[in-house]
Write a protein that holds these residues in place. Sequence first.
Motif, PDB file in Angstrom:
ATOM      1  N   LYS A  76      47.346  47.884  49.237  1.00 43.25           N
ATOM      2  CA  LYS A  76      48.212  46.692  49.243  1.00 43.25           C
ATOM      3  C   LYS A  76      49.677  47.081  49.386  1.00 43.25           C
ATOM      4  O   LYS A  76      50.434  46.437  50.122  1.00 43.25           O
ATOM      5  N   ASP A  77      50.076  48.129  48.662  1.00 42.44           N
ATOM      6  CA  ASP A  77      51.459  48.598  48.783  1.00 42.44           C
ATOM      7  C   ASP A  77      51.752  49.052  50.208  1.00 42.44           C
ATOM      8  O   ASP A  77      52.827  48.767  50.764  1.00 42.44           O
ATOM      9  N   LYS A  78      50.798  49.775  50.807  1.00 46.05           N
ATOM     10  CA  LYS A  78      50.977  50.215  52.189  1.00 46.05           C
ATOM     11  C   LYS A  78      51.084  49.021  53.132  1.00 46.05           C
ATOM     12  O   LYS A  78      51.915  49.012  54.063  1.00 46.05           O
ATOM     13  N   SER A 100      37.504  51.719  38.469  1.00 40.10           N
ATOM     14  CA  SER A 100      38.926  51.988  38.257  1.00 40.10           C
ATOM     15  C   SER A 100      39.535  52.696  39.466  1.00 40.10           C
ATOM     16  O   SER A 100      40.646  52.361  39.915  1.00 40.10           O
ATOM     17  N   LYS A 121      39.962  50.175  42.257  1.00 39.57           N
ATOM     18  CA  LYS A 121      41.125  49.303  42.029  1.00 39.57           C
ATOM     19  C   LYS A 121      42.425  50.029  42.370  1.00 39.57           C
ATOM     20  O   LYS A 121      43.341  49.430  42.946  1.00 39.57           O
ATOM     21  N   GLU A 122      42.500  51.314  42.016  1.00 38.33           N
ATOM     22  CA  GLU A 122      43.697  52.087  42.358  1.00 38.33           C
ATOM     23  C   GLU A 122      43.853  52.194  43.876  1.00 38.33           C
ATOM     24  O   GLU A 122      44.968  52.070  44.403  1.00 38.33           O
ATOM     25  N   ASP A 123      42.730  52.417  44.579  1.00 39.59           N
ATOM     26  CA  ASP A 123      42.791  52.491  46.043  1.00 39.59           C
ATOM     27  C   ASP A 123      43.239  51.164  46.641  1.00 39.59           C
ATOM     28  O   ASP A 123      44.031  51.123  47.590  1.00 39.59           O
ATOM     29  N   ILE A 124      42.723  50.047  46.091  1.00 37.97           N
ATOM     30  CA  ILE A 124      43.107  48.726  46.594  1.00 37.97           C
ATOM     31  C   ILE A 124      44.596  48.489  46.377  1.00 37.97           C
ATOM     32  O   ILE A 124      45.303  47.981  47.265  1.00 37.97           O
ATOM     33  N   SER A 125      45.093  48.851  45.186  1.00 40.73           N
ATOM     34  CA  SER A 125      46.521  48.693  44.911  1.00 40.73           C
ATOM     35  C   SER A 125      47.362  49.542  45.865  1.00 40.73           C
ATOM     36  O   SER A 125      48.396  49.073  46.378  1.00 40.73           O
ATOM     37  N   TYR A 126      46.903  50.767  46.129  1.00 38.86           N
ATOM     38  CA  TYR A 126      47.631  51.648  47.055  1.00 38.86           C
ATOM     39  C   TYR A 126      47.658  51.051  48.466  1.00 38.86           C
ATOM     40  O   TYR A 126      48.701  51.039  49.134  1.00 38.86           O
TER      41      TYR A 126
END
Length: 227
Positions: A115-117, A105, A108-113
């Motif tokens: 991607k936003d960057k 989890s 996944k949060e790091d990957i989402s962060y």
Amino acid sequence: MEYTLEDAWGTLKDNEEERQYEIENLVRLIVNSGSVSANQIGEAEEIRKKQHKLCHNLVNQVVKEEPRDYPVPKTSDLIVEAVIQLEKEVHSVYRVHENMEAMLSEIKEDISYLKDKMMGLDKMKTASLNAAKLLATANYNREYRTVRSMFKEVKEDLFTVVNKIFPENEKFHKYLATLISQYTKGGDDLYVDVTPETYDLVNFLLEADIIKHHSTDKTKVKLANML
């Protein structure tokens, strides 16, 4: 086939019967052996006392031993112990699974962060390129207007000089206009052919550094860069 406590009890009973049978045989042998001397009776009594003492010591030693809850092989006790150990292993694996899910989890949060960057950086890059293009276009348009204005002034000055030197030479004006027209078009078609009729005009323009020859073909000339 499972070896239960009842089976163990039966085995012990069988052993007890065998030992009892052996004792009875020994007693019959002693009785049938006839009379014995006093020394033999004394020795037998001494042996009996020693046996009694040995048994007493063994009993005391057994009492001193701490009981150990060992599973009996091939019985339900061993199965229960194995099931308990397996349950402990299952709980341990379950805790490891929960830890791995928590780590997944977080990943996944790091990957989402990230991607936003990345999307933000792409937008900044696009905005920067667009700004650079707008700036380059504005600079190009401004420089282009400046060059056209300068070229216009140079062209007017050139015609003024030609009019003063050759006031009635129409052929000279046409040839010069052709040179200027080819120069204005740009590209590879900048050169104009040198003919016998224009030879004198070409020499005059070459000496004035207004035109120049082709690098490999002397029968072609073009307007020099007057800016």
